[in-house]
Design a protein around this motif. Structure first.
Motif, PDB file in Angstrom:
ATOM      1  N   TYR A   1       0.819  -1.212   0.000  1.00 24.92           N
ATOM      2  CA  TYR A   1       0.000   0.000   0.000  1.00 24.92           C
ATOM      3  C   TYR A   1       0.850   1.258   0.000  1.00 24.92           C
ATOM      4  O   TYR A   1       2.005   1.262   0.405  1.00 24.92           O
ATOM      5  N   SER A   2       0.223   2.330  -0.439  1.00 23.31           N
ATOM      6  CA  SER A   2       0.821   3.664  -0.393  1.00 23.31           C
ATOM      7  C   SER A   2       0.208   4.406   0.787  1.00 23.31           C
ATOM      8  O   SER A   2      -1.010   4.373   0.985  1.00 23.31           O
ATOM      9  N   LEU A   3       1.041   5.079   1.575  1.00 26.80           N
ATOM     10  CA  LEU A   3       0.531   5.865   2.705  1.00 26.80           C
ATOM     11  C   LEU A   3      -0.457   6.921   2.226  1.00 26.80           C
ATOM     12  O   LEU A   3      -1.527   7.104   2.807  1.00 26.80           O
ATOM     13  N   ARG A   4      -0.095   7.591   1.161  1.00 24.85           N
ATOM     14  CA  ARG A   4      -0.941   8.671   0.640  1.00 24.85           C
ATOM     15  C   ARG A   4      -2.278   8.124   0.137  1.00 24.85           C
ATOM     16  O   ARG A   4      -3.337   8.694   0.438  1.00 24.85           O
ATOM     17  N   ALA A   5      -2.246   7.033  -0.600  1.00 23.18           N
ATOM     18  CA  ALA A   5      -3.474   6.480  -1.181  1.00 23.18           C
ATOM     19  C   ALA A   5      -4.412   5.877  -0.132  1.00 23.18           C
ATOM     20  O   ALA A   5      -5.620   5.800  -0.355  1.00 23.18           O
ATOM     21  N   THR A   6      -3.879   5.467   1.002  1.00 22.64           N
ATOM     22  CA  THR A   6      -4.708   4.838   2.037  1.00 22.64           C
ATOM     23  C   THR A   6      -5.026   5.764   3.204  1.00 22.64           C
ATOM     24  O   THR A   6      -5.664   5.339   4.170  1.00 22.64           O
ATOM     25  N   GLN A   7      -4.606   7.036   3.117  1.00 23.23           N
ATOM     26  CA  GLN A   7      -4.763   7.939   4.255  1.00 23.23           C
ATOM     27  C   GLN A   7      -6.224   8.171   4.635  1.00 23.23           C
ATOM     28  O   GLN A   7      -6.577   8.081   5.811  1.00 23.23           O
ATOM     29  N   ARG A   8      -7.083   8.484   3.669  1.00 21.04           N
ATOM     30  CA  ARG A   8      -8.495   8.746   3.986  1.00 21.04           C
ATOM     31  C   ARG A   8      -9.160   7.511   4.581  1.00 21.04           C
ATOM     32  O   ARG A   8      -9.924   7.608   5.536  1.00 21.04           O
ATOM     33  N   TYR A   9      -8.867   6.348   4.018  1.00 17.01           N
ATOM     34  CA  TYR A   9      -9.436   5.102   4.529  1.00 17.01           C
ATOM     35  C   TYR A   9      -8.970   4.867   5.966  1.00 17.01           C
ATOM     36  O   TYR A   9      -9.765   4.550   6.839  1.00 17.01           O
ATOM     37  N   PHE A  10      -7.682   5.049   6.195  1.00 19.45           N
ATOM     38  CA  PHE A  10      -7.120   4.872   7.536  1.00 19.45           C
ATOM     39  C   PHE A  10      -7.827   5.793   8.531  1.00 19.45           C
ATOM     40  O   PHE A  10      -8.212   5.365   9.620  1.00 19.45           O
ATOM     41  N   GLU A  11      -8.012   7.044   8.170  1.00 21.62           N
ATOM     42  CA  GLU A  11      -8.675   8.007   9.055  1.00 21.62           C
ATOM     43  C   GLU A  11     -10.130   7.610   9.327  1.00 21.62           C
ATOM     44  O   GLU A  11     -10.611   7.738  10.459  1.00 21.62           O
ATOM     45  N   LYS A  12     -10.830   7.130   8.308  1.00 22.40           N
ATOM     46  CA  LYS A  12     -12.227   6.684   8.493  1.00 22.40           C
ATOM     47  C   LYS A  12     -12.309   5.532   9.470  1.00 22.40           C
ATOM     48  O   LYS A  12     -13.134   5.535  10.382  1.00 22.40           O
ATOM     49  N   VAL A  13     -11.441   4.536   9.275  1.00 19.34           N
ATOM     50  CA  VAL A  13     -11.465   3.373  10.181  1.00 19.34           C
ATOM     51  C   VAL A  13     -11.096   3.811  11.587  1.00 19.34           C
ATOM     52  O   VAL A  13     -11.757   3.407  12.545  1.00 19.34           O
ATOM     53  N   MET A  14     -10.084   4.644  11.719  1.00 23.21           N
ATOM     54  CA  MET A  14      -9.667   5.107  13.038  1.00 23.21           C
ATOM     55  C   MET A  14     -10.773   5.897  13.739  1.00 23.21           C
ATOM     56  O   MET A  14     -10.882   5.868  14.960  1.00 23.21           O
ATOM     57  N   SER A  15     -11.617   6.572  12.980  1.00 29.28           N
ATOM     58  CA  SER A  15     -12.708   7.336  13.603  1.00 29.28           C
ATOM     59  C   SER A  15     -13.718   6.417  14.272  1.00 29.28           C
ATOM     60  O   SER A  15     -14.437   6.838  15.184  1.00 29.28           O
ATOM     61  N   TYR A  16     -13.795   5.152  13.841  1.00 29.50           N
ATOM     62  CA  TYR A  16     -14.691   4.179  14.482  1.00 29.50           C
ATOM     63  C   TYR A  16     -14.025   3.519  15.689  1.00 29.50           C
ATOM     64  O   TYR A  16     -14.701   2.893  16.479  1.00 29.50           O
ATOM     65  N   LEU A  17     -12.709   3.614  15.772  1.00 27.16           N
ATOM     66  CA  LEU A  17     -12.010   3.047  16.922  1.00 27.16           C
ATOM     67  C   LEU A  17     -12.034   4.056  18.011  1.00 27.16           C
ATOM     68  O   LEU A  17     -12.063   4.172  19.026  1.00 27.16           O
TER      69      LEU A  17
END
Length: 145
Positions: free
Chosen positions: A129-145
């Motif tokens: 994965y690319s950090l840049r390409a997965t940043q929004r997804y990572f933030e969305k998942v983290m918002s549920y944690l």
């Protein structure tokens, strides 16, 4: 009231008995594994991927965790390498229990350090994965944690 309390206590015991087995899914050759409870991460991914809908479809991604045919094949390759007779089918993507098993299998093989960030980003962007390409997804998942 007593019957409900008994059911709750039984559920708590079952949860505590299953946590060690899922946390050590990547434990190979008797190595000690750090304890990770993947359940909150899985629950957050399910919310982002499908909103909890087990019958969700988006192109070739299916089920609550939006599993692709490539991921199913990777799970089967890992199982084959481990000399297990178990195999997953494409239909298993619609089964929440089997979807979670596939997630844990992928983590045990590709994420031996049990990095939550790696787990989330690779679920979205693959193992390279690319950090840049997965940043929004990572933030969305983290918002549920």
């Amino acid at each position: 009231m007593m019957n409900r309390l008994l059911k709750v206590l039984c559920l708590i015991v079952i949860v505590f008995l299953t946590i060690p087995s899922t946390a050590t899914a990547g434990n190979r050759g008797g190595q000690k594994s750090s304890h990770v409870n993947w359940e909150p991460v899985i629950a957050a991914i399910i919310q982002v991927e499908s909103g909890g809908k087990t019958n969700a479809k988006n192109g070739n991604q299916c089920g609550a965790m939006q599993i692709t045919p490539i991921l199913v094949q990777e799970c089967n390759n890992i199982l084959k390498a481990r000399k297990s007779s178990k195999r997953y089918s494409l239909a298993d993507r619609f089964n929440i229990k089997k979807s979670k098993e596939m997630f844990l299998l992928i983590q045990s093989h590709h994420n031996p350090k049990n990095s939550v960030e790696h787990a989330i980003r690779s679920w979205n962007g693959g193992q390279h994965y690319s950090l840049r390409a997965t940043q929004r997804y990572f933030e969305k998942v983290m918002s549920y944690l």
